[in-house]
Write an enzyme that holds these catalytic residues in place. Structure first.
Site, PDB file in Angstrom:
ATOM      1  N   GLU A 142      15.967   8.026   4.695  1.00  0.00           N
ATOM      2  CA  GLU A 142      15.523   8.202   3.309  1.00  0.00           C
ATOM      3  C   GLU A 142      14.502   9.342   3.272  1.00  0.00           C
ATOM      4  O   GLU A 142      13.420   9.231   3.845  1.00  0.00           O
ATOM      5  CB  GLU A 142      14.881   6.902   2.820  1.00  0.00           C
ATOM      6  CG  GLU A 142      14.480   6.965   1.365  1.00  0.00           C
ATOM      7  CD  GLU A 142      13.974   5.623   0.840  1.00  0.00           C
ATOM      8  OE1 GLU A 142      13.165   4.980   1.545  1.00  0.00           O
ATOM      9  OE2 GLU A 142      14.381   5.226  -0.263  1.00  0.00           O
ATOM     10  N   CYS A 193      14.224   5.047  -4.937  1.00  0.00           N
ATOM     11  CA  CYS A 193      14.939   4.316  -3.883  1.00  0.00           C
ATOM     12  C   CYS A 193      16.443   4.287  -4.151  1.00  0.00           C
ATOM     13  O   CYS A 193      17.221   4.075  -3.232  1.00  0.00           O
ATOM     14  CB  CYS A 193      14.380   2.906  -3.732  1.00  0.00           C
ATOM     15  SG  CYS A 193      14.222   2.039  -5.278  1.00  0.00           S
ATOM     16  N   LYS A 202      -1.551  -5.246  -5.804  1.00  0.00           N
ATOM     17  CA  LYS A 202      -2.155  -4.120  -5.082  1.00  0.00           C
ATOM     18  C   LYS A 202      -1.240  -2.912  -5.273  1.00  0.00           C
ATOM     19  O   LYS A 202      -0.203  -2.790  -4.645  1.00  0.00           O
ATOM     20  CB  LYS A 202      -2.304  -4.400  -3.576  1.00  0.00           C
ATOM     21  CG  LYS A 202      -3.246  -3.359  -2.951  1.00  0.00           C
ATOM     22  CD  LYS A 202      -2.896  -2.948  -1.536  1.00  0.00           C
ATOM     23  CE  LYS A 202      -1.865  -1.900  -1.390  1.00  0.00           C
ATOM     24  NZ  LYS A 202      -2.222  -0.532  -1.832  1.00  0.00           N
ATOM     25  N   GLU A 231      11.878  -5.193  -1.650  1.00  0.00           N
ATOM     26  CA  GLU A 231      12.736  -4.152  -2.227  1.00  0.00           C
ATOM     27  C   GLU A 231      12.389  -2.880  -1.468  1.00  0.00           C
ATOM     28  O   GLU A 231      11.287  -2.344  -1.615  1.00  0.00           O
ATOM     29  CB  GLU A 231      12.458  -4.038  -3.731  1.00  0.00           C
ATOM     30  CG  GLU A 231      13.607  -3.427  -4.490  1.00  0.00           C
ATOM     31  CD  GLU A 231      13.531  -1.912  -4.524  1.00  0.00           C
ATOM     32  OE1 GLU A 231      14.192  -1.275  -3.669  1.00  0.00           O
ATOM     33  OE2 GLU A 231      12.822  -1.377  -5.366  1.00  0.00           O
TER      34      GLU A 231
HETATM   35  P1  NDP Z   1       4.708   2.293   2.039  1.00  0.00           P
HETATM   36  O1  NDP Z   1       5.780   1.332   2.338  1.00  0.00           O
HETATM   37  O2  NDP Z   1       3.762   2.681   3.106  1.00  0.00           O
HETATM   38  O3  NDP Z   1       3.783   1.748   0.821  1.00  0.00           O
HETATM   39  C1  NDP Z   1       4.186   0.826  -0.158  1.00  0.00           C
HETATM   40  C2  NDP Z   1       3.018  -0.090  -0.508  1.00  0.00           C
HETATM   41  O4  NDP Z   1       2.690  -0.899   0.632  1.00  0.00           O
HETATM   42  C3  NDP Z   1       1.729   0.656  -0.860  1.00  0.00           C
HETATM   43  O5  NDP Z   1       1.029  -0.060  -1.860  1.00  0.00           O
HETATM   44  C4  NDP Z   1       0.994   0.623   0.455  1.00  0.00           C
HETATM   45  O6  NDP Z   1      -0.415   0.814   0.321  1.00  0.00           O
HETATM   46  C5  NDP Z   1       1.315  -0.765   0.948  1.00  0.00           C
HETATM   47  N1  NDP Z   1       1.138  -0.966   2.385  1.00  0.00           N
HETATM   48  C6  NDP Z   1       1.160  -0.039   3.376  1.00  0.00           C
HETATM   49  N2  NDP Z   1       0.938  -0.625   4.570  1.00  0.00           N
HETATM   50  C7  NDP Z   1       0.784  -1.942   4.343  1.00  0.00           C
HETATM   51  C8  NDP Z   1       0.538  -3.072   5.164  1.00  0.00           C
HETATM   52  N3  NDP Z   1       0.431  -2.971   6.482  1.00  0.00           N
HETATM   53  N4  NDP Z   1       0.425  -4.292   4.595  1.00  0.00           N
HETATM   54  C9  NDP Z   1       0.539  -4.433   3.260  1.00  0.00           C
HETATM   55  N5  NDP Z   1       0.760  -3.406   2.419  1.00  0.00           N
HETATM   56  C10 NDP Z   1       0.905  -2.169   2.945  1.00  0.00           C
HETATM   57  O7  NDP Z   1       5.356   3.559   1.432  1.00  0.00           O
HETATM   58  P2  NDP Z   1       4.734   5.037   1.409  1.00  0.00           P
HETATM   59  O8  NDP Z   1       3.985   5.117   0.174  1.00  0.00           O
HETATM   60  O9  NDP Z   1       4.019   5.412   2.654  1.00  0.00           O
HETATM   61  O10 NDP Z   1       6.062   5.897   1.395  1.00  0.00           O
HETATM   62  C11 NDP Z   1       6.718   6.230   2.612  1.00  0.00           C
HETATM   63  C12 NDP Z   1       8.207   6.213   2.433  1.00  0.00           C
HETATM   64  O11 NDP Z   1       8.645   4.920   2.026  1.00  0.00           O
HETATM   65  C13 NDP Z   1       8.725   7.112   1.352  1.00  0.00           C
HETATM   66  O12 NDP Z   1       8.828   8.425   1.763  1.00  0.00           O
HETATM   67  C14 NDP Z   1      10.046   6.468   1.062  1.00  0.00           C
HETATM   68  O13 NDP Z   1      10.986   6.832   2.028  1.00  0.00           O
HETATM   69  C15 NDP Z   1       9.755   5.006   1.189  1.00  0.00           C
HETATM   70  N6  NDP Z   1       9.433   4.380  -0.101  1.00  0.00           N
HETATM   71  C16 NDP Z   1      10.383   3.638  -0.716  1.00  0.00           C
HETATM   72  C17 NDP Z   1      10.130   3.110  -1.949  1.00  0.00           C
HETATM   73  C18 NDP Z   1      11.148   2.316  -2.663  1.00  0.00           C
HETATM   74  O14 NDP Z   1      11.080   2.223  -3.881  1.00  0.00           O
HETATM   75  N7  NDP Z   1      12.086   1.713  -1.977  1.00  0.00           N
HETATM   76  C19 NDP Z   1       8.884   3.311  -2.645  1.00  0.00           C
HETATM   77  C20 NDP Z   1       7.914   4.076  -1.900  1.00  0.00           C
HETATM   78  C21 NDP Z   1       8.212   4.574  -0.683  1.00  0.00           C
HETATM   79  P3  NDP Z   1      -1.085   2.280   0.336  1.00  0.00           P
HETATM   80  O15 NDP Z   1       0.008   3.289   0.305  1.00  0.00           O
HETATM   81  O16 NDP Z   1      -1.934   2.283  -0.861  1.00  0.00           O
HETATM   82  O17 NDP Z   1      -1.880   2.353   1.607  1.00  0.00           O
END
Ligand code: NDP
Length: 459
Positions: free
Chosen positions: A361, A269, A160, A235
């Site tokens: 972050e 990250c 996903k 991660e």
């Molecule tokens: P999220 O953690 O919300 O999203 C990461 C993935 O998880 C997406 O595919 C998202 O789906 C999915 N997801 C969201 N909620 C759920 C749930 N309840 N159950 C299962 N899957 C879920 O990150 P964001 O995109 O909102 O980013 C927010 C912040 O997170 C960033 O500003 C950054 O600080 C951090 N981040 C860190 C990353 C890293 O590499 N460590 C990568 C991305 C973000 P969808 O978004 O499609 O709804």
């Protein structure tokens, strides 16, 4: 059944223009179930196929990706806002990840263990179906870190991707099946995390979850997985530091920040968003950083000259603005005006270590700079964070650099470099930056269960 049964469409926005790049169908709840069931069926045949056959299919996928690097790079650049030169590198790394794990099916070794009354041996068995949930910052690269070892270990995978950046994942499934991967073995579900993501997490046929994203969602995924005793790799976020001693090559340390802190517009990250500089070098280092920020070429991701693109979304830009508001900006670069989620590279100094910009972050092109006086003090301050993903130490004193690297609480440390990720070495976080490791040999084993078989030799 195909995803065309779903009735809800979702627009994918191009961050550099704010225009609609594509419209994708969301996967309905019934379809998610169907994709997982189909994956499980395909997985049984895959696990039973001779290891060399599986290895050769994964090699073929790597070759097919290599042939389509340019097309994939253009899609990724437009969908993420990533400069095309970086997107090309990222897509080439996707092929390299598949190639690295193509050796996996033939190298998953068990043990024989001396016991009384027979022979005891262990096998590395696949888990079955693995659910993969990925973010928007490096969509295909991060997906490949999970898909390739997952398949190599004999599993089926259901991915996903982030709703914001699903396009290269759609292409990858097509490429993989055209290259010979059994149909359905690599399933794709599209839609929001709160619905489709959750269903994947909770589905009884999914035996393991591999998640990359925010610590907040990672915590929820981990808790739900624990409720069903599922295997899980997380991660998560980071607030990594760069520690710069006065004896370092300051020019290299500063110029590397273009990638180490502002690469992918800081949406990384591993971004070194905290920079600790030995006090005697502070003034000179801030001047060097200002030169780097002013020299950054910010603009269209499709231009070969571009070094920094836009942020992913309006929401992300608002988030970055909120963090910077009220902080002291010592230097800020420029960014295009008009359409696009642009934000300039920004250096904060002086910074109170308790303020959110210094602790949380941000995921934008913003670094906080601090002065330090001695080793023990900087170790304490760098470790004063719930995160522990990555970091750098810059010094010409090898003994000191190694001492520091050992003392910093993080999963990866680079000495005189900002490089955090090499496909053949483990990657993952200490503390709230995650659980488990991706990449390298560790990741392959993380997609298996150990089975112990005892063969009695008694008559
Ligand atoms: P999220 O953690 O919300 O999203 C990461 C993935 O998880 C997406 O595919 C998202 O789906 C999915 N997801 C969201 N909620 C759920 C749930 N309840 N159950 C299962 N899957 C879920 O990150 P964001 O995109 O909102 O980013 C927010 C912040 O997170 C960033 O500003 C950054 O600080 C951090 N981040 C860190 C990353 C890293 O590499 N460590 C990568 C991305 C973000 P969808 O978004 O499609 O709804």
């Amino acid at each position: 059944m195909s995803s065309s049964c779903a009735s809800v469409r979702h627009d994918v926005i191009e961050p550099a223009t704010e225009g609609i790049l594509a419209s994708v169908l969301e996967t309905s709840s019934e379809e998610v179930d169907w994709v997982i069931q189909r994956c499980r069926k395909a997985q049984r045949g895959w696990a039973a196929a001779p290891p060399a056959e599986r290895a050769s299919v994964i090699h073929a996928v790597a070759d097919a990706i290599d042939q389509q690097v340019e097309q994939l790079a253009v899609i990724e650049a437009r969908n993420v806002g990533m400069p095309i030169r970086d997107a090309r590198g990222s897509m080439a790394s996707v092929a390299a990840t598949f190639r690295y794990y193509a050796a996996g099916p033939e190298r998953l070794l068990g043990n024989t263990i001396p016991v009384a009354g027979g022979v005891d041996m262990t096998f590395r068995e696949p888990i079955g179906v693995v659910g993969l949930i990925t973010p928007w910052n490096f969509p295909l690269a991060i997906a490949s870190w999970k898909v390739a070892p997952g398949l190599a270990a004999g599993n089926g995978v259901v991915l996903k991707p982030s709703e914001l950046t699903p396009l290269t994942a759609i292409e990858l499934v097509r490429i993989a099946e055209e290259a010979g991967l059994p149909e359905g073995l690599f399933g794709l579900v599209l839609g929001a995390g709160s619905t489709v993501g959750r269903q994947l997490v909770d589905h009884p046929l999914v035996g393991k979850l591999a998640f990359t994203g925010s610590t907040a969602v990672g915590r929820e995924v981990g808790a739900r997985a624990a409720g069903m005793i599922k295997r899980v790799t997380l991660e998560l976020g980071g607030k990594s530091a760069s520690i710069i001693f006065a004896d370092a090559d300051l020019d290299r340390a500063a110029s590397g920040l273009a990638g180490g802190a502002f690469g992918n517009t800081g949406q990384d990250c591993c971004a070194r968003s905290r920079v600790f500089v030995e006090r005697s070098a502070l003034g000179g280092f801030l001047d060097r950083m200002a030169v780097i920020v002013d020299g950054l070429k910010v603009g269209s991701p499709l231009s070969e000259a571009t070094e920094m693109g836009p942020l992913i979304s309006a929401k992300q830009r608002e988030r970055v603005e909120r963090y910077v508001e009220g902080s002291t900006i010592v230097h800020q670069g420029s960014a295009p005006t008009g359409a696009g989620f642009w934000y300039p590279a920004t250096i904060l100094y002086p910074v109170d270590e308790e303020e959110p910009a210094a602790r949380e972050e941000i995921f934008g092109p913003v670094v906080s700079v601090f002065a330090f006086d001695d080793e023990d003090e900087v170790i304490r301050r760098v470790n004063d964070t719930p995160y522990g993903l990555s970091g750098s130490v810059w010094s010409r004193d090898g003994g000191r650099a190694l001492r520091m690297a050992r003392a910093i609480e993080s999963g990866a440390l680079a000495i005189n470099s900002y490089n955090s990720v090499r496909l053949s070495t483990p990657f993952g976080g200490f503390k709230q930056s995650g659980m488990g490791r991706e990449l390298g040999p560790d990741a392959l084993e993380a997609y298996t269960e150990v089975k112990n078989v005892f063969y009695s030799t008694e008559v």
